[in-house]
Write a protein that holds these residues in place. Structure first.
Motif, short mmCIF file in Angstrom:
data_model
loop_
_atom_site.label_atom_id
_atom_site.label_comp_id
_atom_site.label_asym_id
_atom_site.label_seq_id
_atom_site.Cartn_x
_atom_site.Cartn_y
_atom_site.Cartn_z
N LYS A 244 0.82 -1.22 0.00
CA LYS A 244 0.00 0.00 0.00
C LYS A 244 0.85 1.26 0.00
N THR B 185 -10.33 5.18 -4.12
CA THR B 185 -9.65 6.47 -4.23
C THR B 185 -9.92 7.13 -5.58
N ASP B 186 -10.01 6.33 -6.64
CA ASP B 186 -10.36 6.87 -7.95
C ASP B 186 -11.78 7.44 -7.95
N LYS C 145 -5.40 9.88 -1.52
CA LYS C 145 -4.21 9.15 -1.96
C LYS C 145 -3.56 8.35 -0.83
N LYS D 190 2.30 4.39 -3.09
CA LYS D 190 1.86 5.79 -3.01
C LYS D 190 3.03 6.76 -3.15
N SER E 123 -6.15 9.71 -10.62
CA SER E 123 -5.90 8.52 -9.81
C SER E 123 -5.08 8.89 -8.60
N ASP E 124 -4.97 7.95 -7.67
CA ASP E 124 -4.26 8.22 -6.42
C ASP E 124 -2.75 8.38 -6.64
N LYS E 125 -2.25 8.04 -7.81
CA LYS E 125 -0.82 8.15 -8.06
C LYS E 125 -0.43 9.54 -8.55
N LYS F 206 -9.21 0.96 -1.22
CA LYS F 206 -8.75 0.33 -2.44
C LYS F 206 -8.60 1.37 -3.54
N LYS F 207 -7.85 1.03 -4.58
CA LYS F 207 -7.61 1.97 -5.67
C LYS F 207 -8.91 2.43 -6.30
#
Length: 478
Positions: free
Chosen positions: A206, A437-438, A427, A210, A461-463, A433-434
């Motif tokens: 996780k 966050t999206d 983020k 990030k 996105s979280d990235k 979960k991804k």
């Protein structure tokens, strides 16, 4: 029941921001061909003072402008911590060296357990703050950066009660080690017996995803186990950090029962706020794809450099190590904070723990001109629009991810004719979960659009980013 993120935000879930950089970048804070003399910031749910500290420390980097912060939180304990941590930042260099300030700040900021000397500092400051909240004229004289006049009388009384709890000398009154372990046990459930494996999984699967690999796994695991994030100096970390105490109401049967405990984050960590980004790129270097420094090192540098800028109005230059020729870089600063001098200072004042109750000039706090931090009543975001003095006042408005529900169409009456709106994403909410966050990004982006905001940066996105940035402009303005 409280999840891993907690019910109270002791530290934020994103890095510290310089609001002048974000708010003035590409924006005129007033119409016409120039900027107004004041820059008004509304912070809703930031959780700590990281944005305030970074913004005021870099104030000298921009054209002179008065900065007014207006702070809204959902807990008075956060206001109390704001006052304490910023008080540390403003301690006179003659009384407390930069290194000592940095260590004390980080220790109180992110540790469940602190040194006895630090605990005594909190006791001394609690006594002072009680005088402040019960005598606003005295507070204005001694600590003019803060303004609590907007708080309700009941809230001021509760602030006084918080400080009285802080000064209680009985360490057993708040057993944070037990509270921390209880939270970890309930959060992990059947995984508690293999908690180290759970911590390793959260880190590898996780946190590292990030862009936070600089948070060393051993440092992160230690914090997950006992809540101690920063051990910058040798000593016994055995006193409870009472500034992390708060109460919650639980329903037991048909009764409502108040219970004091630790109700903050036990998953993400306080390393995110000061420990993953840095202007000094040498601290971010890698060898064999491994960071050479840890988030503790970065946090210490970032806080120290901000405290230096706050005092000297110039950018801090990190002293470099001796070169092959034995010379040192001339720009190396902060000679007053060497270990020997730090120890001498501690020994000279051993009989009188750090306290500004003394009457000498060295007890005076650093006075920051043209900065005010205004505490507004708890959860009052939706009430501000009813008061004309706040209409079109704010040039930058910041929402944390836990308070973004306040971003409603009606609140845009608070925005200046052209304003910057910053939204914290999810983020670094590790338990999400991804897909979640999206979805959060999509939802809050839609909310911002409904308020009349246009995106300044693309974040899907979280990235991509810990923040979303929007511009608001009134349609009736040319």
């Amino acid at each position: 029941m409280v999840d891993g993120f907690g019910a109270i935000t002791w530290w934020g879930f994103s890095p510290a921001l310089d609001f002048q950089e974000k708010g003035l970048e590409g924006l005129h804070v007033s119409g016409g061909d120039g900027d107004c003399e004041e820059f008004n910031v509304l912070m809703i749910g930031a959780g700590d003072c990281r944005h305030i500290l970074k913004t005021i420390s870099r104030k000298h980097r921009y054209p002179k402008k008065k900065i007014n912060f207006y702070v809204i939180e959902n807990s008075l304990e956060i206001y109390a911590r704001h006052m304490l941590l910023l008080n540390i930042a403003l301690e006179s260099p003659q009384k407390m060296g930069f290194q000592e300030k940095t260590e004390l700040f980080l220790e109180i900021y992110g540790n469940s357990l602190i040194r006895s000397h630090s605990s005594q500092y909190i006791v001394n400051k609690a006594n002072e703050f009680i005088k402040y909240v019960t005598d606003l004229d005295y507070m204005k004289e001694m600590m003019p950066i803060f303004d609590i006049s907007a708080l309700k009388f009941k809230e001021r009384d509760q602030l006084e009660a918080i400080y009285k709890f802080w000064r209680n000398p009985d360490v057993k009154v708040y057993d944070i080690s037990k509270y921390w372990d209880d939270r970890v046990r309930k959060h992990l459930g059947v995984r508690y017996d293999n908690k180290q494996g759970a911590f390793d999984w959260d880190y590898s699967m996780k946190l590292c995803e990030k862009d936070a690999k600089i948070i060393n796994i051993h440092v992160y695991s230690q914090w997950r186990r006992n809540g101690v994030a920063f051990e910058t100096r040798e000593g016994d970390y055995d006193s409870p950090n009472k500034t992390l105490a708060s109460g919650m109401i639980f329903k037991v049967g048909g009764d409502r029962i108040a219970q004091r405990g630790y109700w903050g984050d036990i998953v993400t960590s306080p390393f995110i706020t000061f420990g993953i980004e840095c202007e000094e790129k040498s601290l971010l270097k890698k060898a064999n794809d491994m960071h050479m420094k840890t988030s503790r090192d970065v946090s210490e540098y970032n806080v120290l450099s901000m405290l230096y800028e706050l005092t000297n109005n110039e950018i801090y230059v990190m002293p470099k190590q001796d070169g092959k020729d034995g010379t040192k870089k001339e720009e190396a600063k902060l000679t007053e904070i060497t270990e020997d001098e730090e120890e001498e200072d501690v020994n000279e004042n051993a009989e009188e723990p750090a306290s500004s109750e003394s009457t000498g000039e060295t007890a005076k706090l650093i006075q920051i001109e043209d900065v005010t931090v205004n505490f507004l009543p708890l959860s009052s975001a939706q009430e501000l629009k009813k008061k004309s003095k706040y209409h079109q006042l704010f040039h930058l408005v910041y929402f944390s991810n836990s308070m973004v529900h306040n971003l409603t169409p009606e609140i845009n009456t608070l925005f200046s004719e052209r304003a910057c709106v910053m939204l914290e994403t999810a983020k670094f909410m590790l338990d999400l979960k991804k897909e979640q966050t999206d979805e959060f990004v999509k939802k809050v982006s839609s909310m911002a659009k409904s308020v009349g905001c246009e995106p300044q940066t693309l974040c899907n996105s979280d990235k991509d980013s810990a923040f979303l940035k929007f511009t608001f402009r009134r349609k009736d303005q040319s």
